[in-house]
Design a protein around this motif. Structure first.
Motif, PDB file in Angstrom:
ATOM      1  N   ARG A 194       0.805  -1.230   0.000  1.00 52.31           N
ATOM      2  CA  ARG A 194       0.000   0.000   0.000  1.00 52.31           C
ATOM      3  C   ARG A 194       0.838   1.279   0.000  1.00 52.31           C
ATOM      4  O   ARG A 194       0.422   2.301   0.510  1.00 52.31           O
ATOM      5  CB  ARG A 194      -0.973  -0.007   1.180  1.00 52.31           C
ATOM      6  CG  ARG A 194      -1.951  -1.143   1.106  1.00 52.31           C
ATOM      7  CD  ARG A 194      -2.925  -1.116   2.221  1.00 52.31           C
ATOM      8  NE  ARG A 194      -2.266  -1.513   3.464  1.00 52.31           N
ATOM      9  CZ  ARG A 194      -2.843  -1.496   4.637  1.00 52.31           C
ATOM     10  NH1 ARG A 194      -4.076  -1.103   4.754  1.00 52.31           N
ATOM     11  NH2 ARG A 194      -2.199  -1.862   5.706  1.00 52.31           N
ATOM     12  N   ALA A 195       2.024   1.218  -0.619  1.00 55.13           N
ATOM     13  CA  ALA A 195       2.913   2.389  -0.643  1.00 55.13           C
ATOM     14  C   ALA A 195       2.371   3.490  -1.547  1.00 55.13           C
ATOM     15  O   ALA A 195       2.499   4.667  -1.242  1.00 55.13           O
ATOM     16  CB  ALA A 195       4.309   1.973  -1.098  1.00 55.13           C
ATOM     17  N   ILE A 196       1.786   3.105  -2.673  1.00 55.02           N
ATOM     18  CA  ILE A 196       1.222   4.059  -3.631  1.00 55.02           C
ATOM     19  C   ILE A 196      -0.221   3.654  -3.877  1.00 55.02           C
ATOM     20  O   ILE A 196      -0.508   2.479  -4.111  1.00 55.02           O
ATOM     21  CB  ILE A 196       1.999   4.018  -4.971  1.00 55.02           C
ATOM     22  CG1 ILE A 196       3.464   4.368  -4.755  1.00 55.02           C
ATOM     23  CG2 ILE A 196       1.367   4.926  -6.003  1.00 55.02           C
ATOM     24  CD1 ILE A 196       4.333   4.115  -5.962  1.00 55.02           C
ATOM     25  N   HIS A 197      -1.128   4.619  -3.839  1.00 55.81           N
ATOM     26  CA  HIS A 197      -2.540   4.301  -4.062  1.00 55.81           C
ATOM     27  C   HIS A 197      -2.705   3.630  -5.418  1.00 55.81           C
ATOM     28  O   HIS A 197      -2.096   4.038  -6.403  1.00 55.81           O
ATOM     29  CB  HIS A 197      -3.402   5.558  -3.988  1.00 55.81           C
ATOM     30  CG  HIS A 197      -4.860   5.245  -3.918  1.00 55.81           C
ATOM     31  ND1 HIS A 197      -5.594   4.941  -5.037  1.00 55.81           N
ATOM     32  CD2 HIS A 197      -5.710   5.160  -2.871  1.00 55.81           C
ATOM     33  CE1 HIS A 197      -6.841   4.691  -4.696  1.00 55.81           C
ATOM     34  NE2 HIS A 197      -6.928   4.821  -3.375  1.00 55.81           N
ATOM     35  N   HIS A 198      -3.533   2.607  -5.461  1.00 62.21           N
ATOM     36  CA  HIS A 198      -3.650   1.807  -6.685  1.00 62.21           C
ATOM     37  C   HIS A 198      -4.216   2.588  -7.872  1.00 62.21           C
ATOM     38  O   HIS A 198      -4.050   2.162  -9.016  1.00 62.21           O
ATOM     39  CB  HIS A 198      -4.447   0.518  -6.422  1.00 62.21           C
ATOM     40  CG  HIS A 198      -5.921   0.696  -6.335  1.00 62.21           C
ATOM     41  ND1 HIS A 198      -6.767   0.225  -7.316  1.00 62.21           N
ATOM     42  CD2 HIS A 198      -6.714   1.275  -5.409  1.00 62.21           C
ATOM     43  CE1 HIS A 198      -8.018   0.504  -6.990  1.00 62.21           C
ATOM     44  NE2 HIS A 198      -8.003   1.140  -5.839  1.00 62.21           N
ATOM     45  N   HIS A 199      -4.822   3.730  -7.675  1.00 57.88           N
ATOM     46  CA  HIS A 199      -5.283   4.553  -8.795  1.00 57.88           C
ATOM     47  C   HIS A 199      -4.117   5.231  -9.520  1.00 57.88           C
ATOM     48  O   HIS A 199      -4.310   5.842 -10.559  1.00 57.88           O
ATOM     49  CB  HIS A 199      -6.295   5.598  -8.333  1.00 57.88           C
ATOM     50  CG  HIS A 199      -7.650   5.036  -8.094  1.00 57.88           C
ATOM     51  ND1 HIS A 199      -8.745   5.832  -7.893  1.00 57.88           N
ATOM     52  CD2 HIS A 199      -8.111   3.759  -8.041  1.00 57.88           C
ATOM     53  CE1 HIS A 199      -9.812   5.072  -7.703  1.00 57.88           C
ATOM     54  NE2 HIS A 199      -9.443   3.812  -7.790  1.00 57.88           N
TER      55      HIS A 199
ATOM     56  N   GLY B  68     -13.071   9.055  -6.428  1.00 57.72           N
ATOM     57  CA  GLY B  68     -11.675   8.636  -6.381  1.00 57.72           C
ATOM     58  C   GLY B  68     -10.876   9.398  -7.421  1.00 57.72           C
ATOM     59  O   GLY B  68     -11.433   9.952  -8.363  1.00 57.72           O
ATOM     60  N   ASP B  69      -9.601   9.420  -7.264  1.00 63.09           N
ATOM     61  CA  ASP B  69      -8.740  10.183  -8.164  1.00 63.09           C
ATOM     62  C   ASP B  69      -8.320   9.355  -9.370  1.00 63.09           C
ATOM     63  O   ASP B  69      -7.829   8.243  -9.217  1.00 63.09           O
ATOM     64  CB  ASP B  69      -7.485  10.643  -7.417  1.00 63.09           C
ATOM     65  CG  ASP B  69      -7.799  11.715  -6.388  1.00 63.09           C
ATOM     66  OD1 ASP B  69      -8.696  12.528  -6.663  1.00 63.09           O
ATOM     67  OD2 ASP B  69      -7.149  11.741  -5.336  1.00 63.09           O
ATOM     68  N   ILE B  70      -8.511   9.922 -10.561  1.00 61.82           N
ATOM     69  CA  ILE B  70      -8.079   9.305 -11.807  1.00 61.82           C
ATOM     70  C   ILE B  70      -7.287  10.345 -12.592  1.00 61.82           C
ATOM     71  O   ILE B  70      -7.682  11.497 -12.689  1.00 61.82           O
ATOM     72  CB  ILE B  70      -9.285   8.795 -12.633  1.00 61.82           C
ATOM     73  CG1 ILE B  70     -10.048   7.696 -11.873  1.00 61.82           C
ATOM     74  CG2 ILE B  70      -8.838   8.277 -14.005  1.00 61.82           C
ATOM     75  CD1 ILE B  70      -9.277   6.405 -11.651  1.00 61.82           C
ATOM     76  N   ALA B  71      -6.193   9.916 -13.197  1.00 59.93           N
ATOM     77  CA  ALA B  71      -5.309  10.824 -13.942  1.00 59.93           C
ATOM     78  C   ALA B  71      -5.771  10.932 -15.402  1.00 59.93           C
ATOM     79  O   ALA B  71      -5.151  10.388 -16.310  1.00 59.93           O
ATOM     80  CB  ALA B  71      -3.866  10.322 -13.868  1.00 59.93           C
ATOM     81  N   TRP B  72      -6.851  11.655 -15.632  1.00 55.18           N
ATOM     82  CA  TRP B  72      -7.421  11.802 -16.971  1.00 55.18           C
ATOM     83  C   TRP B  72      -6.524  12.612 -17.899  1.00 55.18           C
ATOM     84  O   TRP B  72      -6.638  12.497 -19.117  1.00 55.18           O
ATOM     85  CB  TRP B  72      -8.802  12.452 -16.892  1.00 55.18           C
ATOM     86  CG  TRP B  72      -9.849  11.508 -16.398  1.00 55.18           C
ATOM     87  CD1 TRP B  72     -10.357  11.441 -15.134  1.00 55.18           C
ATOM     88  CD2 TRP B  72     -10.492  10.470 -17.139  1.00 55.18           C
ATOM     89  NE1 TRP B  72     -11.278  10.426 -15.052  1.00 55.18           N
ATOM     90  CE2 TRP B  72     -11.380   9.818 -16.267  1.00 55.18           C
ATOM     91  CE3 TRP B  72     -10.392  10.023 -18.451  1.00 55.18           C
ATOM     92  CZ2 TRP B  72     -12.177   8.747 -16.673  1.00 55.18           C
ATOM     93  CZ3 TRP B  72     -11.186   8.961 -18.852  1.00 55.18           C
ATOM     94  CH2 TRP B  72     -12.067   8.336 -17.969  1.00 55.18           C
TER      95      TRP B  72
END
Length: 158
Positions: A49-54, A104-108
């Protein structure tokens, strides 16, 4: 979204079946709708869980665009019979990313920006993020997706 990806894939698959008959439409829609979250295996078991999976590549819309374009061109040229399930698969992935964008955050914007986008912020009001999300009004979207999927399933069985 926490629980609505699979039922949203079912809704997509049922919709796709209205426009074409192919035995792989529903499986393709279901797989596409949940595939980006298979990164949770890496997130919990490897990455600790170091970096959020998104932030992983399977949650980056640009990655899927880069996969979608040659896939669709190749299928169109050599295996046009497989275009309908491929469309359902990629539509399922797009649906997943759109649903994740609700809270949730998405990098669009990748590759132009690494800024993450979301429509609504779910504040940490409870001891666990899942509880905060379930008690937030945006969870009603998940409940509506589940209700529609159950309705369509029941209607198909009658």
């Amino acid at each position: 979204m926490i629980t609505a990806h699979l039922p949203s894939g079912y809704i997509l698959g049922r919709t796709a079946q209205r426009y074409g008959v192919h035995p792989w439409l529903m499986p393709a829609a279901l797989l596409g709708a949940v595939l980006p979250d298979l990164d949770l295996i890496w997130f919990y078991l490897i990455d600790n869980r170091a970096i959020h999976h998104h932030h992983y590549w399977v949650h980056i819309p640009f990655f899927w665009f880069v996969v979608w374009l040659p896939t669709m061109l190749a299928l169109r040229r050599w295996k046009p019979r497989w275009l309908p399930p491929a469309r359902a698969f990629f539509a399922g992935i797009l649906l997943h990313l759109l649903l994740d964008t609700v809270a949730g955050d998405i990098a669009w914007g990748v590759p132009f920006t690494d800024q993450l986008f979301h429509l609504f912020t779910v504040p940490a009001t409870q001891s666990h993020f899942v509880l905060s999300y379930i008690l937030h009004w945006t969870f009603s979207f998940e409940l509506m997706i589940w209700a529609l999927a159950i309705y369509l399933y029941a209607k198909a069985k009658l």
